[in-house]
Scaffold this active site. Sequence first.
Site, PDB file in Angstrom:
ATOM      1  N   GLN A  23       0.716  -1.250   0.047  1.00  0.00           N
ATOM      2  CA  GLN A  23       0.078  -0.070  -0.099  1.00  0.00           C
ATOM      3  C   GLN A  23       1.036   1.065   0.103  1.00  0.00           C
ATOM      4  OE1 GLN A  23      -2.677  -0.647   3.532  1.00  0.00           O
ATOM      5  NE2 GLN A  23      -4.230  -1.508   2.116  1.00  0.00           N
ATOM      6  N   ASN A  24       2.168   1.178  -0.085  1.00  0.00           N
ATOM      7  CA  ASN A  24       2.978   2.285  -0.168  1.00  0.00           C
ATOM      8  C   ASN A  24       2.927   2.637  -1.325  1.00  0.00           C
ATOM      9  OD1 ASN A  24       5.675   3.930  -0.327  1.00  0.00           O
ATOM     10  ND2 ASN A  24       5.720   3.331   1.968  1.00  0.00           N
ATOM     11  N   ARG A  25       2.847   4.089  -1.643  1.00  0.00           N
ATOM     12  CA  ARG A  25       2.541   4.603  -2.956  1.00  0.00           C
ATOM     13  C   ARG A  25       3.965   5.061  -3.774  1.00  0.00           C
ATOM     14  NH1 ARG A  25      -0.713   1.281  -3.612  1.00  0.00           N
ATOM     15  NH2 ARG A  25      -2.732   1.715  -2.764  1.00  0.00           N
TER      16      ARG A  25
END
Length: 163
Positions: free
Chosen positions: A38-40
């Site tokens: 979920q880290n962009r």
Amino acid sequence: MRKRCFAPVVNADTRLLILGSLPGEKSLAHSQYYAHPQNRFWMLLGEVLQIELASLPYDARLAALLAHGVGLWDVVAQAHRIGSLDSNIRARDDNDLPALLARYPAIATIAFNGGTALKLGMKVLGEEAKRYRIVALPSSSPAYTLGYADKLAQWQALADGIQ
């Protein structure tokens, strides 16, 4: 248990250095920068560079960054931290950022991925920071809840550091 950062990803052609605070649990478990799904980070930087990074194998991501003059590292070398939140960092030892910058004189822009990296990194750099273009980025972490479009708008400022 102390958590340690990864080795810097830089070379003689690096013009933009992106600094995080300290890798999170998923990144440490996978031995990869920004490994949490979920880290962009990879999506944001891919859009800035106008290349698809997120779907590449990890080694190819790093090679693509270096080919575009972008390096990665962390401000914190090691610290005690429960979980992944920067607010839980305790008893830290910082990386020698001035020494790294002295070894790689092509670096002209330093970007900080998140407020903790910025705050700690500016202390480590001290007066040395005046020699660089400093870019404060909203964290790519899912813990920082600013919407993707708003994050991307601010991350686009990196384009000037890689041209």
